[in-house]
Design a protein around this motif. Sequence first.
Motif, PDB file in Angstrom:
ATOM      1  N   MET A   1       0.778  -1.081   0.029  1.00 45.52           N
ATOM      2  CA  MET A   1      -0.163  -0.041  -0.003  1.00 45.52           C
ATOM      3  C   MET A   1       0.823   1.245  -0.164  1.00 45.52           C
ATOM      4  SD  MET A   1      -2.618   1.486   2.652  1.00 45.52           S
ATOM      5  CE  MET A   1      -1.318   2.667   3.661  1.00 45.52           C
ATOM      6  N   GLU A   2       0.549   2.284  -1.067  1.00 50.22           N
ATOM      7  CA  GLU A   2       1.132   3.478  -0.976  1.00 50.22           C
ATOM      8  C   GLU A   2       0.342   4.633  -0.974  1.00 50.22           C
ATOM      9  OE1 GLU A   2       4.384   5.710  -3.699  1.00 50.22           O
ATOM     10  OE2 GLU A   2       3.719   3.720  -4.525  1.00 50.22           O
ATOM     11  N   ILE A   3       0.575   5.564  -0.266  1.00 52.76           N
ATOM     12  CA  ILE A   3      -0.266   6.729  -0.484  1.00 52.76           C
ATOM     13  C   ILE A   3       0.584   7.976  -1.025  1.00 52.76           C
ATOM     14  CG2 ILE A   3      -1.483   8.811   0.757  1.00 52.76           C
ATOM     15  CD1 ILE A   3      -2.507   6.480   3.034  1.00 52.76           C
ATOM     16  N   ARG A   4      -0.163   8.497  -2.216  1.00 55.63           N
ATOM     17  CA  ARG A   4       0.840   9.283  -3.031  1.00 55.63           C
ATOM     18  C   ARG A   4       0.219  10.746  -2.760  1.00 55.63           C
ATOM     19  NH1 ARG A   4       1.016   5.815  -8.528  1.00 55.63           N
ATOM     20  NH2 ARG A   4       2.103   3.817  -7.509  1.00 55.63           N
ATOM     21  N   THR A   5       0.814  11.844  -2.908  1.00 54.81           N
ATOM     22  CA  THR A   5       0.475  13.151  -3.124  1.00 54.81           C
ATOM     23  C   THR A   5       0.394  13.499  -4.478  1.00 54.81           C
ATOM     24  OG1 THR A   5       1.199  13.760  -0.905  1.00 54.81           O
ATOM     25  CG2 THR A   5       0.695  15.441  -2.077  1.00 54.81           C
TER      26      THR A   5
ATOM     27  N   ASP B   1      -0.315  -2.298  -5.104  1.00 54.09           N
ATOM     28  CA  ASP B   1       0.467  -3.017  -6.306  1.00 54.09           C
ATOM     29  C   ASP B   1       0.045  -2.113  -7.487  1.00 54.09           C
ATOM     30  OD1 ASP B   1       1.180  -5.089  -4.837  1.00 54.09           O
ATOM     31  OD2 ASP B   1      -0.525  -6.298  -4.919  1.00 54.09           O
ATOM     32  N   ASN B   2       0.242  -0.911  -7.699  1.00 52.58           N
ATOM     33  CA  ASN B   2       0.134   0.119  -8.745  1.00 52.58           C
ATOM     34  C   ASN B   2      -1.142   0.111  -9.185  1.00 52.58           C
ATOM     35  OD1 ASN B   2       2.108   1.618  -8.940  1.00 52.58           O
ATOM     36  ND2 ASN B   2       3.402   0.354 -10.170  1.00 52.58           N
ATOM     37  N   ASN B   3      -2.376  -0.244  -8.387  1.00 52.20           N
ATOM     38  CA  ASN B   3      -3.911   0.001  -8.715  1.00 52.20           C
ATOM     39  C   ASN B   3      -4.213   0.804  -7.757  1.00 52.20           C
ATOM     40  OD1 ASN B   3      -3.888  -2.314 -10.508  1.00 52.20           O
ATOM     41  ND2 ASN B   3      -3.403  -3.692  -9.050  1.00 52.20           N
ATOM     42  N   LEU B   4      -5.156   1.782  -8.367  1.00 59.09           N
ATOM     43  CA  LEU B   4      -5.727   2.950  -7.721  1.00 59.09           C
ATOM     44  C   LEU B   4      -6.834   2.196  -6.882  1.00 59.09           C
ATOM     45  CD1 LEU B   4      -6.190   6.019  -6.908  1.00 59.09           C
ATOM     46  CD2 LEU B   4      -7.615   5.972  -8.981  1.00 59.09           C
ATOM     47  N   ALA B   5      -6.658   2.477  -5.543  1.00 61.96           N
ATOM     48  CA  ALA B   5      -7.691   1.949  -4.316  1.00 61.96           C
ATOM     49  C   ALA B   5      -8.768   2.940  -3.870  1.00 61.96           C
ATOM     50  CB  ALA B   5      -6.979   1.078  -3.522  1.00 61.96           C
ATOM     51  N   GLY B   6      -8.234   4.128  -4.016  1.00 63.66           N
ATOM     52  CA  GLY B   6      -9.030   5.265  -3.356  1.00 63.66           C
ATOM     53  C   GLY B   6      -8.223   6.633  -3.471  1.00 63.66           C
TER      54      GLY B   6
ATOM     55  N   GLY C   1     -11.344  -1.574   3.935  1.00 68.95           N
ATOM     56  CA  GLY C   1     -10.659  -0.568   4.766  1.00 68.95           C
ATOM     57  C   GLY C   1      -9.928   0.508   4.130  1.00 68.95           C
ATOM     58  N   ILE C   2     -10.227   0.503   2.856  1.00 65.08           N
ATOM     59  CA  ILE C   2      -9.475   1.718   2.034  1.00 65.08           C
ATOM     60  C   ILE C   2      -9.590   3.102   2.553  1.00 65.08           C
ATOM     61  CG2 ILE C   2      -9.019   2.861  -0.199  1.00 65.08           C
ATOM     62  CD1 ILE C   2      -7.696   0.012   0.129  1.00 65.08           C
ATOM     63  N   ALA C   3     -10.955   3.380   2.658  1.00 63.14           N
ATOM     64  CA  ALA C   3     -11.399   4.641   3.072  1.00 63.14           C
ATOM     65  C   ALA C   3     -10.980   5.091   4.518  1.00 63.14           C
ATOM     66  CB  ALA C   3     -12.891   4.833   3.058  1.00 63.14           C
ATOM     67  N   ALA C   4     -11.034   4.062   5.389  1.00 59.35           N
ATOM     68  CA  ALA C   4     -10.573   4.338   6.848  1.00 59.35           C
ATOM     69  C   ALA C   4      -8.901   4.504   6.759  1.00 59.35           C
ATOM     70  CB  ALA C   4     -10.710   2.980   7.747  1.00 59.35           C
ATOM     71  N   LYS C   5      -8.230   3.851   5.660  1.00 59.78           N
ATOM     72  CA  LYS C   5      -6.649   4.233   5.748  1.00 59.78           C
ATOM     73  C   LYS C   5      -6.580   5.549   5.195  1.00 59.78           C
ATOM     74  CE  LYS C   5      -5.256  -0.391   5.074  1.00 59.78           C
ATOM     75  NZ  LYS C   5      -5.483  -1.684   4.419  1.00 59.78           N
ATOM     76  N   LEU C   6      -7.349   5.991   4.137  1.00 57.09           N
ATOM     77  CA  LEU C   6      -7.059   7.450   3.580  1.00 57.09           C
ATOM     78  C   LEU C   6      -7.599   8.330   4.929  1.00 57.09           C
ATOM     79  CD1 LEU C   6      -8.687   7.186  -0.057  1.00 57.09           C
ATOM     80  CD2 LEU C   6      -6.281   8.148   0.627  1.00 57.09           C
ATOM     81  N   LEU C   7      -8.797   8.072   5.495  1.00 61.38           N
ATOM     82  CA  LEU C   7      -9.142   8.925   6.422  1.00 61.38           C
ATOM     83  C   LEU C   7      -8.016   9.241   7.743  1.00 61.38           C
ATOM     84  CD1 LEU C   7     -11.581  11.015   7.246  1.00 61.38           C
ATOM     85  CD2 LEU C   7     -12.661   8.978   8.355  1.00 61.38           C
ATOM     86  N   THR C   8      -7.553   7.960   8.048  1.00 65.03           N
ATOM     87  CA  THR C   8      -6.537   8.204   8.899  1.00 65.03           C
ATOM     88  C   THR C   8      -5.393   9.139   8.595  1.00 65.03           C
ATOM     89  OG1 THR C   8      -7.036   5.836   9.762  1.00 65.03           O
ATOM     90  CG2 THR C   8      -4.749   6.687  10.232  1.00 65.03           C
TER      91      THR C   8
END
Length: 151
Positions: free
Chosen positions: A1-5, A54-59, A86-93
């Motif tokens: 999992m990777e969060i990009r700006t 894995d380079n797929n957009l999750a949210g 749990g994608i929304a929860a990860k982004l919200l966190t």
Amino acid sequence: MEIRTGELSNPHVIKLLQTHHNDMLKHSPVESVHALDVSKLTHPNITFYSLWIDNNLAGVGALKALNTTHGEIKSMRTSSNYLRQGIAAKLLTHIVEQATLRGYKKLSLETGTAEAFLPAQNLYTQFGFKECEPFGDYEPDPYSLFMSKML
């Protein structure tokens, strides 16, 4: 999992944001849809995040500076292939953490009131957001639910 700006020029991000906007129009009249398009998400007071597996957009999600102590969550959306994972929860966190790092004292959001928005409302409630009065430039609207949380 990777969060990009950023990533607002990525075709997968553009497609998900278009899907998000079109879905909002199914549940609220156009004047009550506050989802931002790509051009508005590039505004300097908005930081856009995308979560990739894995380079797929999750949210996606964004943090808008309303002022030096108050932020707003914008454009939260999970890709259909990643719903209920749990994608929304990860982004919200991540967004709450970023707001805290910025020194915000309050974080707010607007979501819909239709049944389709219940999962989002439940998520925000689990994170400690409570119903509030309209904030910023928002006006009272039967299609909008306003929530905020002190940080």
